[in-house]
Design a protein around this motif. Sequence first.
Motif, PDB file in Angstrom:
ATOM      1  N   GLU A 271       0.819  -1.214   0.000  1.00 46.17           N
ATOM      2  CA  GLU A 271       0.000   0.000   0.000  1.00 46.17           C
ATOM      3  C   GLU A 271       0.854   1.265   0.000  1.00 46.17           C
ATOM      4  O   GLU A 271       0.546   2.232  -0.690  1.00 46.17           O
ATOM      5  CB  GLU A 271      -0.926   0.006   1.220  1.00 46.17           C
ATOM      6  N   TYR A 272       1.926   1.274   0.809  1.00 48.73           N
ATOM      7  CA  TYR A 272       2.724   2.497   0.910  1.00 48.73           C
ATOM      8  C   TYR A 272       3.494   2.788  -0.369  1.00 48.73           C
ATOM      9  O   TYR A 272       4.027   3.893  -0.535  1.00 48.73           O
ATOM     10  CB  TYR A 272       3.692   2.398   2.098  1.00 48.73           C
TER      11      TYR A 272
ATOM     12  N   ILE B 251       5.388  10.829   2.283  1.00 51.96           N
ATOM     13  CA  ILE B 251       5.890   9.581   1.717  1.00 51.96           C
ATOM     14  C   ILE B 251       7.329   9.348   2.139  1.00 51.96           C
ATOM     15  O   ILE B 251       8.032  10.264   2.578  1.00 51.96           O
ATOM     16  CB  ILE B 251       5.770   9.605   0.178  1.00 51.96           C
TER      17      ILE B 251
ATOM     18  N   THR C 199      12.148  10.417   4.975  1.00 47.84           N
ATOM     19  CA  THR C 199      10.707  10.599   5.114  1.00 47.84           C
ATOM     20  C   THR C 199      10.374  12.073   4.929  1.00 47.84           C
ATOM     21  O   THR C 199      11.041  12.944   5.486  1.00 47.84           O
ATOM     22  CB  THR C 199      10.219  10.127   6.495  1.00 47.84           C
TER      23      THR C 199
END
Length: 463
Positions: A273-274, A381, A387
């Motif tokens: 998903e990420y 993201i 990050t």
Amino acid sequence: MSKQSAVILVLAFLATLAMGVGGGYWYATRWEPKVAGPTSETSAKAPLFYRHPMNPEITSPVPAKDEMGMDYVPVYQDTEATDQAPAGMVKIDPVIVQNIGVRTASAERRTLTRMIRAVGRVDYDEGFLARLHPKTEGWVEKLFVDKTGAKVQKDEQLLSLYSPQLVATQQEYLLALRNLETLKASPYPDIQRGAEELVQSTRERLQLLDVPEHQIRELEQTEKIYKNLHIHSPFHGVVVNIGVREGQYVTPQTELYTLADLCQVWVYVDIYEYELPWVKVGDKAEMRVVAVPGRVFHGTVAYIYPYLEEQTRTARLRLEFDNSDLALKPEMFANVTIHASRQVEAVVVPEAAIVRSGAREQVFVVRGPGEFEPREVKVGISAEGFTEILAGLETGEKVVTSSQFLIDSESKLREATAKMKEPQLGAINAEKQEEDAGKHEQGITPKESPAKDNHTSPIHSGH
């Protein structure tokens, strides 16, 4: 013993006694225990309250012991703390900071990109699959291609089929042609037009029954009815499945052949998903398979499925690859690398700097030597070990990247202690205001007020 010897012994005893008394006096006047007296500022202050040694949320206004016999820890008012210091601010001796291995990094602005690696599975391109069914009932007379996996060319004959309906339709077409030839010279245009329409409709019926064009032309030229209908391959490909055998009775529901053109294949890839925010249709992909060592196949992302797999919680992508040399075969496993074309310009910190606790993310910002401030941030993201920080941090600020969980534990303890101090400090401040008001009524300023007597330590009570 002579009288002279007795005198010498008495003098020696007196000298020894004098030395002992003198040494004891010097030792008593020179030595002072380190614990004596309120030498430190902390010992001179009365504690605000006492907290449980294992659970800071449990407090007591008087000294107490826990269930294991450990003394409650006294909590004093921090004179160095200011109202401007944020809750949970941690101050650690620089030596301890070095010993526990605290490392820091600066928040910086950079462009994030990502390469996604996954395992893929080669499959047929559904746009190049064909399932052949007859348009009429009949019997299989001859199989020209009778082996699964055989290669076929476009328009190659696959089988011949006998169908009474096809034979009857051919007869009707020949009759329509003869009727048109007879009525061609008719003085009535309607009769001539009707004969032409009959020929046209009968010919279309043959076409709808999949009679090949060459057989229709031969029928027109020779006027000879063909018993069998030929089924032809619609493209170059391979036979995936054969559903009939010679002599078998078939209907329109019977699948005669399944053919596949392998000049192009699909590859299915599952990603997490990420990783979804990075991928879009048209991204380039590279693929390697064990069966063709050393070769890299190039393709593109053709489709992103709009749902997740229930069991694996992954999203499925469909990639397209050219396979003109038929090196790729369905059901092969492959290692796929997707070069995401999306680029993000953002303020980033190392992923290790993010402390995720419950529903929030935070970092520890370096405010000075040994001073660390917990700050909640909004993250975006992640890629390449960094990050994205959407809010809460500016470029250039230093954050802790290691041992932050030790600092986090201390920060939570400080924050809990500060919350428990608030009612105690409020009561102290109220008491002080009442005391100052009383002194003003008596005409005594706070500077003129008599100093409070210091309580003497029990160790010095006897001196």
